[in-house]
Scaffold this motif. Structure first.
Motif, PDB file in Angstrom:
ATOM      1  N   GLY A  50       0.796  -1.226   0.000  1.00 21.21           N
ATOM      2  CA  GLY A  50       0.000   0.000   0.000  1.00 21.21           C
ATOM      3  C   GLY A  50       0.831   1.279   0.000  1.00 21.21           C
ATOM      4  N   GLY A  52       2.277   2.730  -2.436  1.00 21.90           N
ATOM      5  CA  GLY A  52       2.032   3.562  -3.623  1.00 21.90           C
ATOM      6  C   GLY A  52       2.891   3.191  -4.822  1.00 21.90           C
ATOM      7  N   LYS A  53       3.567   2.044  -4.754  1.00 20.64           N
ATOM      8  CA  LYS A  53       4.518   1.661  -5.816  1.00 20.64           C
ATOM      9  C   LYS A  53       3.805   1.443  -7.159  1.00 20.64           C
ATOM     10  CE  LYS A  53       5.798  -1.960  -3.373  1.00 20.64           C
ATOM     11  NZ  LYS A  53       4.912  -1.809  -2.193  1.00 20.64           N
ATOM     12  N   THR A  54       2.748   0.623  -7.125  1.00 19.86           N
ATOM     13  CA  THR A  54       2.051   0.335  -8.390  1.00 19.86           C
ATOM     14  C   THR A  54       1.380   1.587  -8.934  1.00 19.86           C
ATOM     15  OG1 THR A  54       1.737  -1.954  -7.727  1.00 19.86           O
ATOM     16  CG2 THR A  54       0.293  -1.148  -9.469  1.00 19.86           C
ATOM     17  N   THR A  55       0.827   2.396  -8.046  1.00 16.53           N
ATOM     18  CA  THR A  55       0.214   3.657  -8.506  1.00 16.53           C
ATOM     19  C   THR A  55       1.271   4.524  -9.202  1.00 16.53           C
ATOM     20  OG1 THR A  55      -1.355   3.574  -6.682  1.00 16.53           O
ATOM     21  CG2 THR A  55      -1.073   5.709  -7.757  1.00 16.53           C
ATOM     22  N   HIS A 218       9.115  -7.194  -3.805  1.00 16.50           N
ATOM     23  CA  HIS A 218       8.961  -7.398  -2.362  1.00 16.50           C
ATOM     24  C   HIS A 218      10.118  -8.186  -1.769  1.00 16.50           C
ATOM     25  CE1 HIS A 218       5.228  -5.506  -1.220  1.00 16.50           C
ATOM     26  NE2 HIS A 218       4.698  -5.912  -2.352  1.00 16.50           N
TER      27      HIS A 218
END
Ligand code: ATP
Length: 265
Positions: A50, A52-55, A218
């Protein structure tokens, strides 16, 4: 399209983000992020779930619009440019989710990726139009990419018969068939066995020589092994940046990872 000056020394930057922000309703997924990735660098983007990496990836690739800030790719202002424009400038991305045509063979999947894109989508081509053999250049490229990702012996095998690790190799191959100058990898080790991880790590290490690589991962050991430099994202902001050694020794990063481990049980 506006072009930015080359920033800093004489080094051209592959990616430059300035004050990039994105919210979903009340959730501040990415807040005021500045990021500079040099051409030829390999950068890991790490952070707890959560963070914010993918965003941030979705903003860089243009899959979602940003609320605020600027995005440059190889000096070109892409802030308001569509995904296709970014791909034309050399951006390639892999996804956490599989993006393969399972009923097609390795070579057919790679052929469709290698074929110069036109106005017809690959999915339409896959279902309606099969006399592909006369396009020799994409076939040649498909074979080259299959060799590059270690799938030449599976060239004629349907994708559905590949192991999970091989499918991830093929996904990477599909991205490579577009001949990217910068590769954005989104958790390439997800779901892989120890042996497959080791193969994929070596594969990414070999790609580093020819292109800029950004990796969300990860598995911190893998991220640190691959990256020249690491950026740590926490609650939408970059809270630390440095060499793998510096990040490993950073007390704030250690604290965040300990807290995150404890809250995940
Ligand atoms: P993970 O490591 O678990 O994949 P992440 O670092 O990639 O996480 P994001 O997926 O970017 O994190 O999510 C950042 C925050 O934004 C999270 O709170 C998430 O719930 C929220 N978020 C992401 N996408 C959306 C969306 N489409 N709508 C609403 N909230 C979203």
């Amino acid at each position: 399209m506006k072009k930015t000056a080359i920033i800093g020394s004489n080094q051209m930057q592959a990616i430059t983000l300035k004050g990039v922000s994105k919210s979903f309703g009340g959730i501040h997924a990415v807040t005021d992020v500045d990021l500079e990735v040099d051409v030829g660098e390999s950068r890991a983007l790490i952070g707890p779930n959560g963070a914010g990496k993918t965003t941030l990836y979705n903003l860089i690739t243009g899959e979602i619009p940003l609320d605020k800030g600027e995005i440059f790719l190889f000096g070109h202002d892409l802030t308001r440019q569509p995904v296709q424009k970014r791909i034309q400038l050399g951006m390639g991305r892999t996804y956490q989710m599989s993006n393969l045509f399972m009923e097609l063979t390795v070579q057919e999947n790679l052929f469709l990726a290698a074929w110069k894109r036109n106005s017809v989508s690959p999915s339409l081509l896959a279902t309606l139009f099969r006399p592909w053999k006369r396009f020799t250049e994409p076939w040649g490229k498909a074979l080259k990419v299959a060799q590059q990702v270690g799938l030449e012996e599976k060239f004629d095998v349907p994708c559905s018969e590949l192991s999970h690790g091989e499918q991830r190799q093929l996904e990477l191959g599909i991205t490579l068939a577009h001949e990217p100058k910068i590769l954005l990898l989104d958790e390439p080790m997800a779901g892989l066995s120890a042996k497959e991880r080791s193969f994929m790590t070596q594969l990414i290490m070999s790609l580093k020589k020819d292109m800029t690589v950004v990796i969300i991962e990860h598995d911190i050991d893998v991220a640190f092994a691959i990256a020249d430099k690491v950026s740590v994202l926490h609650q939408g902001s970059i809270i630390a940046e440095g060499s793998p050694q510096e990040i490993q020794a950073n007390p704030l990063v250690q604290e965040i990872y300990t807290l995150s481990r404890n809250s995940n049980g």
